[in-house]
Design an enzyme around this catalytic site. Structure first.
Site, PDB file in Angstrom:
ATOM      1  N   LEU A 244      49.759  38.020  45.289  1.00 23.95           N
ATOM      2  CA  LEU A 244      48.416  38.582  44.586  1.00 23.95           C
ATOM      3  C   LEU A 244      47.311  38.664  45.585  1.00 23.95           C
ATOM      4  CD1 LEU A 244      48.790  36.951  40.847  1.00 23.95           C
ATOM      5  CD2 LEU A 244      49.362  39.328  41.748  1.00 23.95           C
ATOM      6  N   HIS A 245      47.345  39.564  46.356  1.00 23.22           N
ATOM      7  CA  HIS A 245      46.186  39.909  47.294  1.00 23.22           C
ATOM      8  C   HIS A 245      44.810  39.913  46.759  1.00 23.22           C
ATOM      9  CE1 HIS A 245      49.596  41.442  50.201  1.00 23.22           C
ATOM     10  NE2 HIS A 245      49.986  42.306  49.231  1.00 23.22           N
ATOM     11  N   ASP A 246      44.548  40.681  46.017  1.00 25.58           N
ATOM     12  CA  ASP A 246      43.249  41.109  45.749  1.00 25.58           C
ATOM     13  C   ASP A 246      42.655  39.769  44.573  1.00 25.58           C
ATOM     14  OD1 ASP A 246      43.331  43.416  47.143  1.00 25.58           O
ATOM     15  OD2 ASP A 246      43.473  44.714  45.618  1.00 25.58           O
TER      16      ASP A 246
END
Ligand code: BDR
Ligand code: CA
Length: 315
Positions: A244-246
């Site tokens: 879950l980068h962002d």
């Protein structure tokens, strides 16, 4: 005394992980006041990113938030997209209706400039979740706004994880390194959430079940988004699920104590074909280049998922 919510502009190229980041911000009004959402070309072309931003607003029943369309291509290069990760629409996974909500008139770059001029200096944080084209363009067009930005908290770059789109570069920085260079040279306080940390927040099966078991529309949509988007990283890295980068950006704004990093110098490679878009972070302090960014390296992943799941349950 309780602090007022932090005023932010979310600059984004949704993307399933962008969507989760935006939903987390929307679910956290005590900490975050979303002034507007600006779309940029990135994971998919601009017409899809601004459409997806509006789909997310409708999913969250937050059609009161203005969405602006921004730059449709990077400053100096041809646009590179990532349908192989995010699917043809950029938001593959759940079946969500086309938005009825309209774009707000005006260019995203002008909205960023006007907002920074209108709001008191030092009170607006920029949160880029995609290539930095809109932000870099705004700083070039209106240099007076640079000193008015409170902070930039962005997802991009990597040091220990090196690259995801090339052996040397992370996608957001790779797509528009010239814009990234403007941002990193701006002198504004910057917090970077690089792959080094985003690859530590993986949606395992149990975490995805927790999203789905919330039982509301948003939780089910998020479960379907992350299920779709995990296959790329599972195949490539053998990892346990979607990174879950962002959402690390919005989680950082809500609970910075979940994260830690080092204040270091970060330069952007713009010249070399081989390493274009590399974030050359002086993690070990081996140069005398002045620190310009807080480069995050660790995260309490369980704390992150507890926060996210609790907040998504508010919808
Ligand atoms: C970044 O690139 C995009 O694919 C994601 O939305 C994220 O912003 C990760 O490299
Ligand atoms: Ca993104």
């Amino acid at each position: 005394m309780v602090n007022p919510p932090r005023k932010i502009i979310i600059d984004t190229d949704p993307g399933q992980d962008d969507a989760v980041a935006i939903l987390l911000a929307m679910a956290s009004p005590d900490e975050i006041d979303i002034l507007g959402i600006t779309a940029v070309a990135g994971n998919v072309p601009l017409p899809l990113t601004h459409k997806n931003a509006r789909i997310i607003c409708e999913l969250a029943q937050r059609t009161d938030i203005a969405v602006y369309a921004g730059c449709d291509r990077p400053l100096a290069h041809t646009l590179v997209t990532a349908e192989h990760v995010h699917g043809k629409t950029g938001l593959d996974g759940p079946k969500l209706p086309d938005p009825e909500m309209q774009l707000t008139d005006g260019h995203a770059v002008d909205y960023i400039i006007d907002t920074l001029r209108r709001q008191p200096a030092g009170t607006v944080t920029l949160c880029p979740l995609g290539p930095l084209t809109n932000i870099g363009t705004a700083f070039e067009k209106a240099p007076d706004i640079v000193e008015r930005v409170q902070e930039i908290v962005l997802m991009g770059g990597a040091y220990f994880e090196v690259g995801n789109v090339t052996p040397a570069a992370e996608f957001n920085i790779y797509v528009d390194p010239e814009a990234a260079d403007i941002v990193f040279k701006s002198g504004i306080p910057i917090v970077v959430l690089p792959l080094d940390v985003t690859h530590k927040v993986l949606v395992t099966k149990a975490r995805n079940d927790a999203f789905r078991n919330i039982g509301n529309r948003v939780g089910i949509a998020v479960a379907k988004m992350t299920e779709f988007f995990e296959r790329f990283d599972v195949e490539k890295y053998g990892s346990l699920g979607a990174p879950l980068h962002d959402p690390c950006v919005t989680a950082y704004l809500i609970k910075p104590e979940l994260f830690s990093g080092r204040h270091v110098n970060v330069e952007i490679e713009t010249k070399s074909d081989l390493t274009r878009g590399m974030t050359v972070a002086d993690w070990w302090g081996v140069t005398d280049r002045a620190p310009n960014a807080m480069f995050i390296g660790t995260v309490d992943a369980d704390g992150f998922f507890d926060l996210l799941t609790q907040r998504l349950a508010r919808f």
